[in-house]
Design a protein around this motif. Structure first.
Motif, PDB file in Angstrom:
ATOM      1  N   ARG A 299      32.254 -19.515 -41.329  1.00  0.00           N
ATOM      2  CA  ARG A 299      30.805 -19.644 -41.110  1.00  0.00           C
ATOM      3  C   ARG A 299      30.480 -19.731 -39.626  1.00  0.00           C
ATOM      4  O   ARG A 299      29.615 -19.015 -39.122  1.00  0.00           O
ATOM      5  CB  ARG A 299      30.289 -20.889 -41.830  1.00  0.00           C
ATOM      6  N   PHE A 300      31.168 -20.600 -38.904  1.00  0.00           N
ATOM      7  CA  PHE A 300      30.861 -20.790 -37.497  1.00  0.00           C
ATOM      8  C   PHE A 300      31.290 -19.588 -36.651  1.00  0.00           C
ATOM      9  O   PHE A 300      30.575 -19.207 -35.723  1.00  0.00           O
ATOM     10  CB  PHE A 300      31.472 -22.091 -36.988  1.00  0.00           C
TER      11      PHE A 300
ATOM     12  N   ALA B  37      24.789 -19.850 -47.150  1.00  0.00           N
ATOM     13  CA  ALA B  37      24.656 -18.450 -46.723  1.00  0.00           C
ATOM     14  C   ALA B  37      26.036 -17.830 -46.493  1.00  0.00           C
ATOM     15  O   ALA B  37      26.273 -16.679 -46.861  1.00  0.00           O
ATOM     16  CB  ALA B  37      23.812 -18.369 -45.450  1.00  0.00           C
ATOM     17  N   ALA B  38      26.936 -18.595 -45.894  1.00  0.00           N
ATOM     18  CA  ALA B  38      28.293 -18.092 -45.656  1.00  0.00           C
ATOM     19  C   ALA B  38      28.991 -17.786 -46.978  1.00  0.00           C
ATOM     20  O   ALA B  38      29.633 -16.745 -47.121  1.00  0.00           O
ATOM     21  CB  ALA B  38      29.087 -19.110 -44.845  1.00  0.00           C
ATOM     22  N   ILE B  39      28.873 -18.681 -47.939  1.00  0.00           N
ATOM     23  CA  ILE B  39      29.514 -18.470 -49.242  1.00  0.00           C
ATOM     24  C   ILE B  39      28.913 -17.253 -49.936  1.00  0.00           C
ATOM     25  O   ILE B  39      29.633 -16.430 -50.504  1.00  0.00           O
ATOM     26  CB  ILE B  39      29.423 -19.737 -50.104  1.00  0.00           C
ATOM     27  N   ARG B  40      27.589 -17.105 -49.869  1.00  0.00           N
ATOM     28  CA  ARG B  40      26.959 -15.925 -50.472  1.00  0.00           C
ATOM     29  C   ARG B  40      27.468 -14.644 -49.814  1.00  0.00           C
ATOM     30  O   ARG B  40      27.746 -13.650 -50.489  1.00  0.00           O
ATOM     31  CB  ARG B  40      25.433 -15.990 -50.333  1.00  0.00           C
TER      32      ARG B  40
ATOM     33  N   GLU C 265      41.176 -28.054 -47.214  1.00  0.00           N
ATOM     34  CA  GLU C 265      41.612 -26.839 -46.538  1.00  0.00           C
ATOM     35  C   GLU C 265      40.728 -25.652 -46.895  1.00  0.00           C
ATOM     36  O   GLU C 265      40.392 -24.829 -46.033  1.00  0.00           O
ATOM     37  CB  GLU C 265      43.065 -26.539 -46.892  1.00  0.00           C
ATOM     38  N   GLU C 266      40.347 -25.547 -48.161  1.00  0.00           N
ATOM     39  CA  GLU C 266      39.468 -24.449 -48.576  1.00  0.00           C
ATOM     40  C   GLU C 266      38.110 -24.564 -47.898  1.00  0.00           C
ATOM     41  O   GLU C 266      37.560 -23.577 -47.410  1.00  0.00           O
ATOM     42  CB  GLU C 266      39.316 -24.450 -50.091  1.00  0.00           C
ATOM     43  N   LEU C 267      37.574 -25.778 -47.870  1.00  0.00           N
ATOM     44  CA  LEU C 267      36.276 -25.997 -47.229  1.00  0.00           C
ATOM     45  C   LEU C 267      36.361 -25.704 -45.731  1.00  0.00           C
ATOM     46  O   LEU C 267      35.459 -25.091 -45.159  1.00  0.00           O
ATOM     47  CB  LEU C 267      35.800 -27.427 -47.471  1.00  0.00           C
TER      48      LEU C 267
END
Length: 84
Positions: free
Chosen positions: A29-30, A39-42, A20-22
């Motif tokens: 991200r999308f 890049a999304a996590i950063r 669920e977290e992922l």
């Protein structure tokens, strides 16, 4: 945005997430057209660090790593995802 020519990343961070977290990170991200998951996590980390003064300090006394998650329990409950 950082100049990618001068950017040298030398540290690796390992992070364990549940499905669920992922999914929450990938959905974000999308929706935001980020080029990669990293890049999304950063970007999410950057936004969190910038907004830190607007949040109260986390309760860390007697807390374990399981007490900190990507998806808020309130969000899980409203989506019917609360498995507790």
């Amino acid at each position: 945005m950082a100049n990618s020519e001068n950017l040298k990343r030398t540290e690796k961070l390992q992070l364990m997430l549940d499905e669920e977290e992922l999914k929450a990170i990938d959905d974000w991200r999308f929706e935001n057209r980020m080029p990669t998951r990293a890049a999304a996590i950063r970007e999410l980390l950057r936004r969190g660090l910038i907004s830190d003064p607007h949040f109260s300090d986390p309760e860390t006394e007697d807390a374990s790593t399981r007490d900190f998650g990507v998806v808020d329990e309130k969000v899980r409950a409203t989506r019917g995802d609360d498995n507790s």
